[in-house]
Every structure is written in C-alpha cells, then in structure tokens.
Design a protein around this motif. Structure first.
Motif, mmCIF file in Angstrom:
data_model
loop_
_atom_site.group_PDB
_atom_site.id
_atom_site.type_symbol
_atom_site.label_atom_id
_atom_site.label_comp_id
_atom_site.label_asym_id
_atom_site.label_seq_id
_atom_site.Cartn_x
_atom_site.Cartn_y
_atom_site.Cartn_z
ATOM 1 N N LEU A 270 0.815 -1.212 0.000
ATOM 2 C CA LEU A 270 0.000 0.000 0.000
ATOM 3 C C LEU A 270 0.850 1.265 0.000
ATOM 4 O O LEU A 270 0.406 2.319 -0.472
ATOM 5 C CB LEU A 270 -0.904 0.004 1.236
ATOM 6 N N ALA A 271 2.074 1.152 0.516
ATOM 7 C CA ALA A 271 2.900 2.353 0.714
ATOM 8 C C ALA A 271 3.053 3.187 -0.557
ATOM 9 O O ALA A 271 3.240 4.395 -0.499
ATOM 10 C CB ALA A 271 4.273 1.946 1.260
ATOM 11 N N GLY A 272 2.973 2.536 -1.731
ATOM 12 C CA GLY A 272 3.138 3.266 -2.980
ATOM 13 C C GLY A 272 1.857 3.891 -3.510
ATOM 14 O O GLY A 272 1.867 4.567 -4.544
ATOM 15 N N LEU A 273 0.743 3.670 -2.819
ATOM 16 C CA LEU A 273 -0.559 4.115 -3.330
ATOM 17 C C LEU A 273 -0.828 5.575 -2.952
ATOM 18 O O LEU A 273 -1.009 5.906 -1.779
ATOM 19 C CB LEU A 273 -1.666 3.211 -2.756
ATOM 20 N N ASP A 274 -0.846 6.446 -3.962
ATOM 21 C CA ASP A 274 -1.117 7.868 -3.700
ATOM 22 C C ASP A 274 -2.601 8.152 -3.941
ATOM 23 O O ASP A 274 -3.001 8.668 -4.974
ATOM 24 C CB ASP A 274 -0.240 8.744 -4.599
#
Lengths: 309, 309
Positions: A270-274
């Motif tokens: 999820l960390a890459g989800l903007d």
C-alpha cells in the motif's frame, strides 16, 4: 418588566415542516448573507454532534439542528425501537452548542403517506455498511434529500465516523445538483480512543472496556503500511488485532479508496498508493454493533482528518 | 446610438449550470416576488410546449425553458439518436411565447461523471409507459430532480399528454418535499384530434391520417360509460375501435385511477365510480409510438382537463 437576562442560546423548537420553512424564509428575508447551516442527527447527542453544531454556528448566521430517528434507514431486525432518545437532554446540548432552531418532526410529519419515492446511490452504497445493512443507505439518502429540500441549507455538517454515509451523501449532492456544501467533520473519541456514538450507551462495562480495541487496531495502520503490507495483509492484521478481544464479533474489516469506495489494486504494498483510502471496521460487542474508521493517504505520511468532496 | 427598439422577447441563452444559477440568483436578488416558472422540455417545440411557456409567463416574473434530450430516459432500442432537434426554430418559439431564459445544457454538463444516483418512484411508475419502457420513469424522475435543484423554480409546467409523467413527478415532489408547485396543463390537438407531439414528425402521410383514430376512440369513452361499460369492457371497446385502423399496433390500452394509477374494482359499471380515472393508450404506427389519454370522473359528467396534485 423583570430584569432577567435575555437567553440568547435558547433555540426555537419546531415540529412541523410548514413552520420550519416559514422560520427559514424569515431569516433569509431579513437579508443576512451569512447562510444557513444544517446538522441532521438522530438525537441522543454527544460531544461529536456538539462539535458539528459549534462548527456550523461558527460558519453560519443560522444553525438548524434536526433530530429525527429515521425509520426507513433501519432494517427489520435492527434497533429502531430501542434507539436511545432523550429530547430534554438533546435540547440542552443544542442550546449550549449554538443551534438557533431545533427541528423535531414526528414520523407522520416526515412520512405522511405511503412513500413510493426512493433515492438510491449505487456503487458507493454497495460495500461496508451497505453490504451488511441492505437498504440502509437508500433510507439515509432519501431522508437527507427530503431534509435538504425542507431546509435548503447553504452548508450541511456530517461526522466522519459515518465515512460511508458522508461519501453517499456527497455523491448524491453531486449527481442530483443539490445546492448545498457538504462539510465532513472529524471523529471525536473518548480518552481510551473509542469513537463517540449514540450507541455506546448500549455497552455493558466489559464491552465498553473491550471496545477500545477498534481504535487501537486502527492506530497501527500506518505502521503496518510502512512495514510493506498489501491491502489484504493490512485487513488480516487488523482483523487479528480486533479478534484479540474475545467478545469482538467482526462484521467487516475493509480497505477501500475514498470517496469512491472502490477496491485498490491487490498484491502491491500500500505504501506506494497515492490515493485517499478508508480503513473501516464494523464489530459487534454483544448486541451492539460499533463502527470506526481511519482515512489516510498511504503515499503521504499521516492520516487525513476528512477529505470528502 | 442606433434607435433600434429593445427586443423584449429575445430570451437569454444559457448552456452551463453555473451561469444559469447566477442568472436566477440575480433575478431573485432583484427582489421580484413574482416567482420563477419552469418549463422542462426535450425541444422540437410545438404549440403544446408554447402553451406551457405562455402559461408560465402569465404566472411568473421569469420563465425558464429548458431543452435537453435526456439520454437516461431512453431505452437501448428507443429513438434517442434520431429524436428530432431544431435549436434555431425552438428559440423562435421560446421568444414568441415569452420565455426569459432558455437553458440548453450539453449531456456532459448534465452528466459530467458516471451517474450512480437514481430517483425511483415506485407504483406510479409501474403501469402504462413504465411497463412498456423499463427504466424510463427513473430517467425522467432523476433528470427532473436535477433540473429542479438547478433552477429551484416556484412553479413547473407539464403537459397532460404525458399524464403518467405528471403523476410520477407530482408524487416525487410530494415524497421528497421539493418546494415547487407542479402545474399540469391540458393536451393540445390538431384539427383532426391528434395530440400534439414532437414525435408526430416521424409519421408518413398514411400513418398521420390513421393516427387520429386514437383521439376518436378516446372521445367515445363517456358514451360507453353511460351505456354501462365496466373497466374491462371499456378497454375492449377502445382496443377494437383503435384496431379498426389496419396499421395501428397497440402497445397498451388501459384505465387506472388518477393520479395513484391503481386498478379500479373490476366487474362493476364505471358509471358509479366517483374517482378521477385516466384512460390511456400507446399505439405504434409503423416505427412511431404515439400516446394519448383522457382524464375523467365517471360519476360526474364530462372530462377533467387536468387534476394532478
């Protein structure tokens, strides 16, 4: 004449639609351009409701609070009959928070004939509480459409504890061109983190103590995202954390984009989800179903208070 | 300065919701208490539309005509693409009839995003055209709700040729507390009785000549009621009369109470029924589907022009 001080904060109590329309028309005619703010509630007011009223009173010349336990948003096996009510206490909260008018319609005033008209907001209503409570958001959208037509407010204030409700109403307002600004307001919490809710009064001592597991679990969301969790991993971890309470009976634990409430791409950290995502839970403690949530943007640090459009 | 006379009747043409709201707000701010009248149409205006505009202009300080061929009220196999359009001619009719503003939004202006919100009026939408055209009245109710929210008129004018549409909209207005007066207006007819309709332009010479069978058949309704016909007998006689045209292909012939659109008790002569009833027909002539109707109270002599609430 006695010398009693004027009671500025005593709101006008109105029980009929016709009187309410007349009172609002009189305010509008007086030419104040400061606006009408509206806080629709089901009563049994707590500090969360009070915060909405105070925000409206700060933004608008007239703040209208409605208290109506809307029968059509309750399912056949839900708690309509035992939903807590305390008009006298609610009126004190309304007065102390700055409401100018309290609208207290009866069910017969709101639904005088058999109702055949329904406002449905598809997709946004399908997941989370909409899946658990069939017809619930039809009932919410329909009564809010009615109240908006009765009050014709400039701004309407909703608490983000019901984040899906805010998404449904904001989408209805957009799709139907309703001329009102929907103002989402942050969740208020007890000292141990339990989100304020009229339904908390149902909890016995054991359930009340265990219920704080919801906010505790949600507070670990960012940490798990930093550790590389995907959506399904995050949901599993949250579920396990909540299940550490032996009386917590999970209805749903989910993660969806907000306010669209669609499922993010699976299998990626999820960390890459903007994008704004809503982490939402519904859990029964005995007979009492509680909901809580957290709105955040995984690619940006920190949770978002409220970002509904 | 030239000495050209002011062109009082030239309506303002507006294509965006924002400009329309600004124009109406300016009218309201000017303090005129004469009201805003609204005539929503799909264009290709005929004398029936003109009569609605004239009625609105007589009743209101500002008359707003909208022209929008609403895609969501057409079924997949219906005539959306070939629905007749003639903006230049429509603007002349609008000017001559007394419209102050003509609102001509694009489909993208009315439906900028995927629409997920639908207004449904059950029961009243189930029979007649609602049965023949699934989803049609959801599309009508939804776009009219949108237009009412955009225009916020005091009065809205609808022709009784679409009697079921009037019943659906009046019921939506009642159920959702929309602050507008729905004004039903009588059907206008050609010399041979054919009800005016934008779709009449589709008729070839043979079909145009045969189409007058609808009004001729409907005109015998009172005579048959006097002769003691029950509802089903009246429907049979009407159907037989219409079928005397060898190109008439009946979609429905029906008789229902108005505006509830429920079936009256069967087996009794209609003559004793003291209720408003709608006798309604939909008939294809070639590719063209025409509708017509008559509203009457069998226990009282004579047809009723319009009685929607």
């Amino acid at each position: 004449m006695t010398e009693s001080a004027p009671r500025h904060n005593e709101p006008q109590i109105i029980r009929t639609i016709a009187e309410l329309r007349a009172a609002i028309a009189a305010f509008r005619r007086a030419g104040a351009d400061s606006g009408v703010g509206f806080v629709p509630t089901m009563g049994y007011l707590h500090e969360g409701h009070a915060s909405l009223i105070r925000k409206s009173a700060a933004d608008n010349g007239l703040t209208l609070l409605s208290i109506f336990v809307n029968p059509i948003q309750f399912g056949p096996n839900e708690d309509l009959d035992k939903y807590p009510r305390d008009e006298a206490r609610d009126l004190k909260v309304a007065a102390a928070s700055g409401a100018s008018i309290v609208f207290l319609p009866s069910a017969a005033e709101m639904y005088p004939a058999k109702r055949v008209t329904t406002v449905t907001v598809n997709e946004v209503s399908d997941s989370l509480c909409g899946a658990s409570r069939p017809g619930h958001f039809d009932g919410v959208a329909t009564v809010v459409a009615k109240l908006f037509n009765i009050v014709q407010p400039d701004r309407a204030y909703f608490g983000m504890k019901d984040a899906q409700q805010v998404a449904v109403i904001a989408r209805m307002v957009q799709d139907l061109n309703i001329p009102v600004e929907v103002v989402p307001c942050p969740i208020l919490r007890e000292e141990d983190g339990l989100a304020l809710s009229s339904r908390n009064v149902y909890l016995d001592a054991k359930a009340r103590s265990e219920a704080s597991v919801l906010s505790r679990a949600l507070s670990r969301t960012e940490e798990w995202i930093e550790e590389g969790a995907t959506a399904s991993e995050l949901i599993s971890r949250l579920s396990r954390e909540i299940a550490s309470s032996d009386i917590a009976d999970i209805d749903y634990v989910d993660l969806l984009t907000y306010p669209e409430l669609t499922r993010p791409e699976e299998g990626k950290p999820l960390a890459g989800l903007d994008a704004d995502v809503l982490v939402a839970v519904a859990v029964r403690f005995g007979q009492t179903r509680l909901i809580d949530n957290k709105l955040l943007n995984p690619a940006k640090a920190g949770a978002i208070l409220c970002s509904a459009k």
